[in-house]
Design a protein around this motif. Structure first.
Motif, PDB file in Angstrom:
ATOM      1  N   LEU A  20      42.691  46.658  36.585  1.00  0.00           N
ATOM      2  CA  LEU A  20      41.520  46.876  35.536  1.00  0.00           C
ATOM      3  C   LEU A  20      40.869  45.513  35.287  1.00  0.00           C
ATOM      4  O   LEU A  20      39.554  45.296  35.534  1.00  0.00           O
ATOM      5  CB  LEU A  20      42.065  47.050  34.205  1.00  0.00           C
ATOM      6  N   ALA A  21      41.538  44.338  35.435  1.00  0.00           N
ATOM      7  CA  ALA A  21      40.613  42.908  35.645  1.00  0.00           C
ATOM      8  C   ALA A  21      39.804  42.876  36.859  1.00  0.00           C
ATOM      9  O   ALA A  21      38.911  42.260  36.597  1.00  0.00           O
ATOM     10  CB  ALA A  21      41.708  41.845  35.403  1.00  0.00           C
ATOM     11  N   THR A  22      40.334  43.379  37.722  1.00  0.00           N
ATOM     12  CA  THR A  22      39.587  43.229  39.062  1.00  0.00           C
ATOM     13  C   THR A  22      38.148  44.129  38.841  1.00  0.00           C
ATOM     14  O   THR A  22      37.390  43.707  39.662  1.00  0.00           O
ATOM     15  CB  THR A  22      40.478  43.613  40.181  1.00  0.00           C
ATOM     16  N   ALA A  23      38.327  45.421  38.365  1.00  0.00           N
ATOM     17  CA  ALA A  23      37.306  46.365  38.270  1.00  0.00           C
ATOM     18  C   ALA A  23      36.328  45.914  37.262  1.00  0.00           C
ATOM     19  O   ALA A  23      35.217  46.203  37.380  1.00  0.00           O
ATOM     20  CB  ALA A  23      38.150  47.569  37.955  1.00  0.00           C
ATOM     21  N   ILE A  24      36.749  45.139  36.199  1.00  0.00           N
ATOM     22  CA  ILE A  24      35.731  44.792  35.185  1.00  0.00           C
ATOM     23  C   ILE A  24      35.023  43.498  35.606  1.00  0.00           C
ATOM     24  O   ILE A  24      35.489  42.508  35.957  1.00  0.00           O
ATOM     25  CB  ILE A  24      36.245  44.528  33.758  1.00  0.00           C
ATOM     26  N   PRO A  25      33.577  43.534  35.710  1.00  0.00           N
ATOM     27  CA  PRO A  25      33.114  42.346  36.081  1.00  0.00           C
ATOM     28  C   PRO A  25      33.268  41.285  34.706  1.00  0.00           C
ATOM     29  O   PRO A  25      33.546  41.715  33.638  1.00  0.00           O
ATOM     30  CB  PRO A  25      31.453  42.776  35.932  1.00  0.00           C
ATOM     31  N   PRO A  26      33.059  40.051  34.981  1.00  0.00           N
ATOM     32  CA  PRO A  26      33.280  39.086  33.910  1.00  0.00           C
ATOM     33  C   PRO A  26      32.432  39.242  32.728  1.00  0.00           C
ATOM     34  O   PRO A  26      31.252  39.629  32.739  1.00  0.00           O
ATOM     35  CB  PRO A  26      32.939  37.658  34.563  1.00  0.00           C
ATOM     36  N   GLY A  27      32.918  39.554  31.574  1.00  0.00           N
ATOM     37  CA  GLY A  27      32.340  39.615  30.270  1.00  0.00           C
ATOM     38  C   GLY A  27      32.063  41.233  30.220  1.00  0.00           C
ATOM     39  O   GLY A  27      31.125  41.523  29.211  1.00  0.00           O
ATOM     40  N   GLY A  28      32.437  42.130  30.971  1.00  0.00           N
ATOM     41  CA  GLY A  28      31.959  43.458  31.190  1.00  0.00           C
ATOM     42  C   GLY A  28      33.045  44.458  30.367  1.00  0.00           C
ATOM     43  O   GLY A  28      33.879  43.900  29.720  1.00  0.00           O
ATOM     44  N   GLU A  29      32.743  45.615  30.636  1.00  0.00           N
ATOM     45  CA  GLU A  29      33.713  46.606  29.935  1.00  0.00           C
ATOM     46  C   GLU A  29      33.588  47.852  30.900  1.00  0.00           C
ATOM     47  O   GLU A  29      32.991  48.181  31.873  1.00  0.00           O
ATOM     48  CB  GLU A  29      33.013  46.740  28.535  1.00  0.00           C
ATOM     49  N   LEU A  30      34.648  49.058  30.670  1.00  0.00           N
ATOM     50  CA  LEU A  30      34.759  49.998  31.527  1.00  0.00           C
ATOM     51  C   LEU A  30      34.877  51.057  30.162  1.00  0.00           C
ATOM     52  O   LEU A  30      35.225  50.742  29.136  1.00  0.00           O
ATOM     53  CB  LEU A  30      35.854  50.176  32.042  1.00  0.00           C
ATOM     54  N   THR A  31      34.357  52.376  30.657  1.00  0.00           N
ATOM     55  CA  THR A  31      34.675  53.464  29.755  1.00  0.00           C
ATOM     56  C   THR A  31      36.160  53.846  29.903  1.00  0.00           C
ATOM     57  O   THR A  31      36.857  53.300  31.036  1.00  0.00           O
ATOM     58  CB  THR A  31      33.990  54.738  30.215  1.00  0.00           C
TER      59      THR A  31
END
Length: 78
Positions: A20-31
């Motif tokens: 998940l950390a790899t998929a989320i851009p810095p400061g970003g979020e995921l649904t």
């Protein structure tokens, strides 16, 4: 031993967190749906297992929710 009082993650939960950390851009979020897709692709988890892992990460304070989207805590900055 962890100084913040949280128990360590299982190997699967740690791997899921890293995916998940790899998929989320810095400061970003995921649904939630994006998070389930990441765990399906990277960790070969079905949606029920992905939901369970995300709930565990949330309960351990590794993820948090803002307006229905998941964000990571600063777990890597220790």
């Amino acid at each position: 031993m962890s100084s913040n009082g949280t128990s360590p993650l299982t190997p699967l939960a740690q791997e899921a967190l890293e995916a998940l950390a790899t998929a989320i851009p810095p400061g970003g979020e995921l649904t939630y749906e994006q998070a389930y897709a990441v765990l399906a692709e990277e960790e070969d988890l079905g949606e029920p297992a992905a939901k369970d892992i995300i709930e565990k990460l949330y309960n351990k304070g590794r993820l948090y929710e803002v307006e229905g989207k998941l964000r990571l805590t600063d777990y890597g900055s220790e």
